[in-house]
Enzyme design. Structure first.
Site, short mmCIF file in Angstrom:
data_model
loop_
_atom_site.label_atom_id
_atom_site.label_comp_id
_atom_site.label_asym_id
_atom_site.label_seq_id
_atom_site.Cartn_x
_atom_site.Cartn_y
_atom_site.Cartn_z
N GLN A 103 0.84 -1.20 0.00
CA GLN A 103 0.00 0.00 0.00
C GLN A 103 0.88 1.25 0.00
O GLN A 103 1.70 1.45 0.90
CB GLN A 103 -0.95 0.02 1.20
CG GLN A 103 -2.01 1.12 1.01
CD GLN A 103 -2.95 1.30 2.18
OE1 GLN A 103 -2.49 1.45 3.32
NE2 GLN A 103 -4.24 1.32 1.92
N TYR A 133 -5.95 10.99 3.81
CA TYR A 133 -4.54 11.29 3.54
C TYR A 133 -4.40 12.08 2.24
O TYR A 133 -5.39 12.47 1.63
CB TYR A 133 -3.73 10.00 3.59
CG TYR A 133 -3.81 9.37 4.96
CD1 TYR A 133 -3.31 10.04 6.09
CD2 TYR A 133 -4.46 8.15 5.17
CE1 TYR A 133 -3.44 9.50 7.37
CE2 TYR A 133 -4.59 7.61 6.45
CZ TYR A 133 -4.08 8.29 7.54
OH TYR A 133 -4.22 7.77 8.80
N ARG A 178 -7.67 2.51 -3.12
CA ARG A 178 -8.56 2.53 -1.95
C ARG A 178 -9.11 3.94 -1.75
O ARG A 178 -8.36 4.91 -1.80
CB ARG A 178 -7.79 2.09 -0.71
CG ARG A 178 -8.71 1.76 0.46
CD ARG A 178 -7.96 1.09 1.61
NE ARG A 178 -8.84 0.11 2.23
CZ ARG A 178 -8.94 -0.10 3.52
NH1 ARG A 178 -8.20 0.58 4.38
NH2 ARG A 178 -9.77 -0.99 4.01
N GLY A 221 -9.54 -6.80 8.66
CA GLY A 221 -8.38 -6.25 9.35
C GLY A 221 -8.28 -6.79 10.75
O GLY A 221 -7.61 -7.79 11.00
N ARG A 222 -9.02 -6.16 11.66
CA ARG A 222 -8.90 -6.53 13.08
C ARG A 222 -9.11 -8.02 13.33
O ARG A 222 -8.40 -8.61 14.14
CB ARG A 222 -9.91 -5.70 13.90
CG ARG A 222 -9.50 -4.24 14.00
CD ARG A 222 -10.59 -3.37 14.55
NE ARG A 222 -11.73 -3.30 13.62
CZ ARG A 222 -12.82 -2.58 13.83
NH1 ARG A 222 -12.94 -1.88 14.95
NH2 ARG A 222 -13.79 -2.54 12.94
C1 LIG Z 1 -4.34 -1.31 13.50
C2 LIG Z 1 -4.97 -0.75 12.26
C3 LIG Z 1 -4.18 -0.10 11.32
C4 LIG Z 1 -4.74 0.36 10.10
N1 LIG Z 1 -3.91 0.89 9.15
C5 LIG Z 1 -4.40 1.15 7.90
C6 LIG Z 1 -3.53 1.48 6.83
O1 LIG Z 1 -2.29 1.53 6.96
N2 LIG Z 1 -4.10 1.73 5.62
C7 LIG Z 1 -5.44 1.68 5.41
O2 LIG Z 1 -5.91 1.92 4.29
N3 LIG Z 1 -6.30 1.33 6.41
C8 LIG Z 1 -5.80 1.04 7.63
N4 LIG Z 1 -6.66 0.59 8.62
C9 LIG Z 1 -8.10 0.38 8.31
C10 LIG Z 1 -8.36 -1.09 7.94
O3 LIG Z 1 -7.76 -1.43 6.70
C11 LIG Z 1 -9.87 -1.41 7.84
O4 LIG Z 1 -10.44 -0.63 6.80
C12 LIG Z 1 -10.63 -1.13 9.14
O5 LIG Z 1 -9.92 -1.63 10.26
C13 LIG Z 1 -12.03 -1.79 9.11
O6 LIG Z 1 -11.90 -3.17 8.87
P1 LIG Z 1 -11.98 -4.27 10.06
O7 LIG Z 1 -13.25 -4.01 10.81
O8 LIG Z 1 -11.96 -5.59 9.35
O9 LIG Z 1 -10.77 -4.06 10.94
C14 LIG Z 1 -6.12 0.18 9.85
C15 LIG Z 1 -6.92 -0.43 10.83
C16 LIG Z 1 -6.37 -0.92 12.00
C17 LIG Z 1 -7.25 -1.65 12.98
#
Ligand SMILES: Cc1cc2nc3c(=O)[nH]c(=O)nc-3n(C[C@H](O)[C@H](O)[C@H](O)COP(=O)(O)O)c2cc1C
Length: 374
Positions: A104, A176, A228, A320-321
């Site tokens: 990314q 961003y 994205r 993600g989480r």
């Molecule tokens: C610890 C953490 C770091 C994240 N860092 C990024 C990132 O670097 N780039 C990005 O586009 N989204 C980032 N996100 C957002 C996730 O990609 C995702 O869209 C968001 O957590 C919702 O999905 P989930 O409910 O499956 O976690 C981050 C989320 C978390 C929890």
């Protein structure tokens, strides 16, 4: 495997020709664990390896394309050739486990902490700070600097190719720099980069064109290019759902491999700008049609959460989480053990889950961020 989950395990071939083995993607997640010089640490390489043998594709944490785009403490860098071996460590760890590796690529713009960027000087489309008390006022980028950052997105793409990645994801979401150019909140310019909505699209589309050009020149095998975006902004002025549809139309004409809709809640509804009571993802899918594959994401934890989201028509689901909480999610569904999926983080399991200390500390000290942390 329970046969109802079988569609999640069908392979898929992206428009570029890259084939992924299933429809589950690890969402990009910053882990705060790289060295101060931008090189990756062993702990984060192990964290990726632990999560890469089930999913079809891993999108890495964001990496900055230029020094004044570093947005997080412990973010890994993609801005210099000397970092190619470091970038390669992550790509190799992911690919060795059988997933496709997508880097990314990012610039934080006005959201960068001043202490992380050269001379403490943060930059953006216009000199408009993030809303809220005491947020630093960024310096408006010059025309030449904008051209240079577009070039930097291309250079980081070249490094991703040389480091062995299967693709890049352009981070146009989460407020961003790329989004700052599209947003009427952060972009108040009156030159070729701002003014009308078409002009606010100039920078995001120029980044896409540059990345595509570099991939065409340097990639020797099919190479994934995804984008994205975040569908709306809460501020006024700010991106509305109606404006997002204009962005989608423009991106859908770019022959990308996928669009990735950044959402906290997969089924969330529009705030404004849509005469529609359906979920954002449904409106987006209708607009995109079959022009480009879409990745959906947001608060999906159980196998049935993912299946229901998949049945909306998105060809890919990112998590993600949940993949931090349970790195064996995919294997459990595949082996008919979906009842064993863990959906709340177990605070005693850092070692088993292979989560680097800085990420673990961020998780356990942020109430409400992860299920299981009150
Ligand atoms: C610890 C953490 C770091 C994240 N860092 C990024 C990132 O670097 N780039 C990005 O586009 N989204 C980032 N996100 C957002 C996730 O990609 C995702 O869209 C968001 O957590 C919702 O999905 P989930 O409910 O499956 O976690 C981050 C989320 C978390 C929890």
């Amino acid at each position: 495997m329970n046969s109802k989950y079988a569609p999640l395990f069908e392979s898929f071939t992206f428009p570029s020709g890259v084939e992924v083995k299933n429809r589950v993607v690890m969402a990009p997640m910053t882990n705060f664990s790289s060295n101060a010089d931008g090189t990756v640490t062993d702990a984060e390489v192990k964290y990726y390896a632990r999560r890469s043998d089930g999913v079809g594709m891993v999108v890495t944490a964001c990496t900055y394309v230029t020094a004044n785009g570093k947005g997080f403490q412990g973010e890994f860098g993609g801005d210099r050739d000397e970092l190619i071996p470091s970038l390669k460590q992550v790509a190799t760890a992911i690919k060795e486990q059988g997933a496709k590796a997508v880097l990314q690529i990012f610039h934080g713009g006005r959201q960068c902490p001043p202490e992380l960027v050269p001379n403490g000087e943060i930059v953006s489309a216009s000199a408009v700070p993030v809303e809220g008390n005491g947020k630093p006022v960024p310096r408006e980028l010059t025309d030449q600097e904008i051209e240079s950052i577009i070039h930097d997105f291309g250079e980081t793409t070249r490094r991703a190719i040389e480091a062995g990645y299967d693709g890049v994801e352009i981070h146009g979401a989460n407020g961003y720099l790329i989004q700052q150019f599209f947003s009427p909140h952060s972009n108040r310019r009156e030159d070729r980069w701002g003014g009308s909505i078409d002009k606010r699209l100039t920078f995001p589309l120029a980044v896409v064109d540059e990345v595509k050009k570099v991939a065409a020149e340097h990639a020797k095998a099919p190479f994934i290019i995804g984008y994205r975006f975040s569908p709306e902004e809460p501020e006024t002025p700010g991106i509305t759902m109606a404006e997002t549809l204009v962005l989608i139309d423009a991106l859908a004409d770019k022959n990308l491999d996928y669009l990735h809709v950044s959402l906290q809640e997969f089924w969330s509804k529009p705030r404004r700008g849509a005469e529609d009571s359906r979920a954002r993802i449904e409106i987006i899918l209708e607009r995109v049609g079959d022009k480009v594959p879409v990745i959906g994401v947001g608060s999906l934890y159980t196998a049935d959460d993912v299946l229901k989201a998949f049945q909306s028509g998105v060809p890919f689901i990112a998590m993600g989480r949940e993949l931090i909480i349970d790195p064996d999610w995919v294997q459990k569904v595949k082996e008919g053990r979906e009842a064993e999926i863990v959906t709340k983080i177990d605070k005693s399991k850092q070692q088993d889950l292979v989560v680097p200390d800085p990420l673990w500390q961020a998780i356990i000290h942020s109430p409400g961020w992860f299920p299981g942390i009150e």
